[in-house]
Design a protein around this motif. Structure first.
Motif, PDB file in Angstrom:
ATOM      1  N   LYS A  53      81.897  21.564  52.949  1.00  0.00           N
ATOM      2  CA  LYS A  53      81.282  23.107  52.933  1.00  0.00           C
ATOM      3  C   LYS A  53      81.843  24.078  52.137  1.00  0.00           C
ATOM      4  O   LYS A  53      81.510  24.813  51.299  1.00  0.00           O
ATOM      5  CB  LYS A  53      81.093  23.534  54.294  1.00  0.00           C
ATOM      6  CG  LYS A  53      80.730  24.778  54.670  1.00  0.00           C
ATOM      7  CD  LYS A  53      80.891  25.270  56.224  1.00  0.00           C
ATOM      8  CE  LYS A  53      81.044  26.711  56.165  1.00  0.00           C
ATOM      9  NZ  LYS A  53      81.289  27.391  57.863  1.00  0.00           N
ATOM     10  N   LYS A  54      83.278  23.876  52.082  1.00  0.00           N
ATOM     11  CA  LYS A  54      84.024  24.591  51.423  1.00  0.00           C
ATOM     12  C   LYS A  54      83.995  24.832  49.833  1.00  0.00           C
ATOM     13  O   LYS A  54      84.193  25.330  49.113  1.00  0.00           O
ATOM     14  CB  LYS A  54      85.641  24.615  51.851  1.00  0.00           C
ATOM     15  CG  LYS A  54      86.046  25.055  53.267  1.00  0.00           C
ATOM     16  CD  LYS A  54      85.427  26.716  53.104  1.00  0.00           C
ATOM     17  CE  LYS A  54      85.625  27.430  54.988  1.00  0.00           C
ATOM     18  NZ  LYS A  54      85.387  28.531  54.871  1.00  0.00           N
ATOM     19  N   LYS A  55      83.709  23.425  49.561  1.00  0.00           N
ATOM     20  CA  LYS A  55      83.479  23.160  48.142  1.00  0.00           C
ATOM     21  C   LYS A  55      82.102  23.603  47.728  1.00  0.00           C
ATOM     22  O   LYS A  55      82.014  24.397  46.676  1.00  0.00           O
ATOM     23  CB  LYS A  55      83.377  21.563  47.878  1.00  0.00           C
ATOM     24  CG  LYS A  55      83.171  21.115  46.455  1.00  0.00           C
ATOM     25  CD  LYS A  55      83.039  19.743  46.326  1.00  0.00           C
ATOM     26  CE  LYS A  55      82.484  19.200  44.896  1.00  0.00           C
ATOM     27  NZ  LYS A  55      82.196  17.902  44.666  1.00  0.00           N
ATOM     28  N   GLN A  56      81.154  23.489  48.488  1.00  0.00           N
ATOM     29  CA  GLN A  56      80.050  24.169  48.179  1.00  0.00           C
ATOM     30  C   GLN A  56      79.981  25.766  48.252  1.00  0.00           C
ATOM     31  O   GLN A  56      79.212  26.414  47.464  1.00  0.00           O
ATOM     32  CB  GLN A  56      78.737  23.829  49.491  1.00  0.00           C
ATOM     33  CG  GLN A  56      78.510  22.487  49.216  1.00  0.00           C
ATOM     34  CD  GLN A  56      77.764  21.892  50.426  1.00  0.00           C
ATOM     35  OE1 GLN A  56      77.433  22.790  51.579  1.00  0.00           O
ATOM     36  NE2 GLN A  56      77.243  20.836  50.503  1.00  0.00           N
ATOM     37  N   GLU A  57      81.034  26.358  48.802  1.00  0.00           N
ATOM     38  CA  GLU A  57      81.195  27.764  48.968  1.00  0.00           C
ATOM     39  C   GLU A  57      81.900  28.039  47.629  1.00  0.00           C
ATOM     40  O   GLU A  57      82.118  29.468  47.320  1.00  0.00           O
ATOM     41  CB  GLU A  57      81.911  27.994  50.064  1.00  0.00           C
ATOM     42  CG  GLU A  57      81.031  28.034  51.354  1.00  0.00           C
ATOM     43  CD  GLU A  57      81.856  28.583  52.771  1.00  0.00           C
ATOM     44  OE1 GLU A  57      83.096  28.730  52.382  1.00  0.00           O
ATOM     45  OE2 GLU A  57      81.279  28.277  53.778  1.00  0.00           O
TER      46      GLU A  57
END
Length: 380
Positions: A130-134
């Motif tokens: 999720k943090k990568k997608q953000e």
């Protein structure tokens, strides 16, 4: 192309008994030397130097260089995670500690049996994805000291992982307990980027027994002892980064020199490595890499890593006489608020944190017997 990474786990200290007393000015000089040599990959972690490792990176790199000139790798501290509600605050704290808006390479720290309470009970993988997608993380991966079978299970279950940080050096290459070669093969099988840690085995391969050093020097007097270790890892297939730690500017300069001159080992040199490995294994008493995870876990404030280092060096001299290492142990016992080897209460919390699976309480009994009884004749 393989890059030399700047590992920030063993930085120079102003007080050798205080892991937070980092010599920031010397680290700045080290950073400048490293960057001027054409490298830019820094590796730290939330727990390094008792929590000030990431902020030291901020002071010595982020506040002095433009963001696009360096890459930062850091790690989510699985050791302290018990529930999902901790993830956002810890990650936010890591961004603040490092002084950046995003992490280039973010890892789950030491995914293994020692941290299974975190990765079994909390959905860490979804969080980092999720943090990568953000855009807060560029690349996601793991560091692990697990064996090859364990690594294969992780990589099979989590194809989203892009890289792995593995303990690889010539001493651990065929070691069945570390599984370095087999782990390297598994990572290649799954087409993951491979970062190497502990190429010098916590300093063992920079300070080999005299018999081993003699063999190396007789074969090639112009090569340093550490050059053999660097050449071994730097020329493995599918390696992206070789991390080396340094506690002085001189050590860093040596690392840079050896990396830039790391031509491949030939067949004869591989045979020398095998012979040297046998000698080192016969001389090492405690297979400790001084990662200090056990120290953080010790309820009696015993600096286990320091004591094991003194014990190993004492044993390598193969003498029962008084030594400088025995004297160093005595000096250690006089420090305020430290536990000595005989203070161990055998709670085994340290064993759970040890990547090398050392039975630490048993070894501490030997350390106490050697330094406290045989040399100085006292018990705590």
């Amino acid at each position: 192309m393989v890059q030399l990474g700047f590992g920030m786990m063993r930085l120079p200290l102003l007080d050798e008994n205080d892991q937070t007393s980092i010599d920031v000015e010397q680290v700045k000089k080290m950073v400048d030397t490293y960057m001027e040599s054409g490298f830019n990959y820094f590796d730290t972690a939330f727990v390094y130097h008792e929590g000030v490792g990431e902020s030291t990176f901020k002071k010595t790199v982020v506040e002095r260089y433009p963001r696009d000139s360096f890459k930062i790798a850091t790690k989510l501290p699985l050791f302290v995670i018990t529930e999902e509600s901790q993830l956002e605050p810890i990650f936010a704290q890591q961004l603040e500690n490092c002084g950046v808006d995003y992490i280039d390479y973010f890892m789950l720290h030491n995914v293994s049996g020692f941290t299974e309470n975190a990765w079994k009970n909390v959905d860490l993988y979804s969080f980092i994805e999720k943090k990568k997608q953000e855009g807060k993380i560029k690349h996601i991966g793991i560091s692990t000291h697990g064996d090859a079978e364990f690594l294969e299970e992780i990589l099979f279950d989590h194809p989203e992982l892009e890289f792995v940080l593995l303990q690889i050096n010539y001493l651990d290459w065929e070691d069945e307990g570390i599984d370095a070669k087999k782990c390297w093969e598994v990572a290649r099988k799954y087409n993951k980027k491979i970062m190497i840690m502990e190429p010098y085995k916590g300093g063992f391969l920079a300070d080999v027994p005299e018999e081993a050093e003699k063999i190396m020097k007789e074969f090639n007097p112009d090569r340093s002892v550490v050059s053999w270790a660097m050449r071994f890892v730097a020329n493995l297939d599918d390696i992206d980064v070789v991390l080396t730690g340094a506690s002085t500017l001189k050590q860093l300069e040596d690392n840079i020199h050896e990396f830039k001159n790391a031509d491949p080992l030939n067949d004869d040199e591989i045979e020398v490595i095998k012979e040297v490995t046998e000698i080192i294994n016969s001389n090492i008493t405690v297979d400790c890499t001084k990662c200090r995870y056990c120290v953080d876990a010790c309820t009696e404030d015993i600096d286990i890593a320091k004591l094991f280092d003194l014990y190993n060096k004492h044993k390598m001299l193969k003498t029962d006489e008084w030594t400088q290492f025995g004297n160093a142990y005595l000096n250690y016992t006089k420090l305020p608020d430290v536990g000595i080897a005989s203070d161990c209460i055998e709670c085994e919390a340290c064993i759970e944190e040890c990547p090398q699976s050392i039975n630490i309480p048993d070894v501490l009994k030997d350390v106490a017997k050697t330094f406290e009884t045989e040399i100085y004749g006292f018990q705590n």
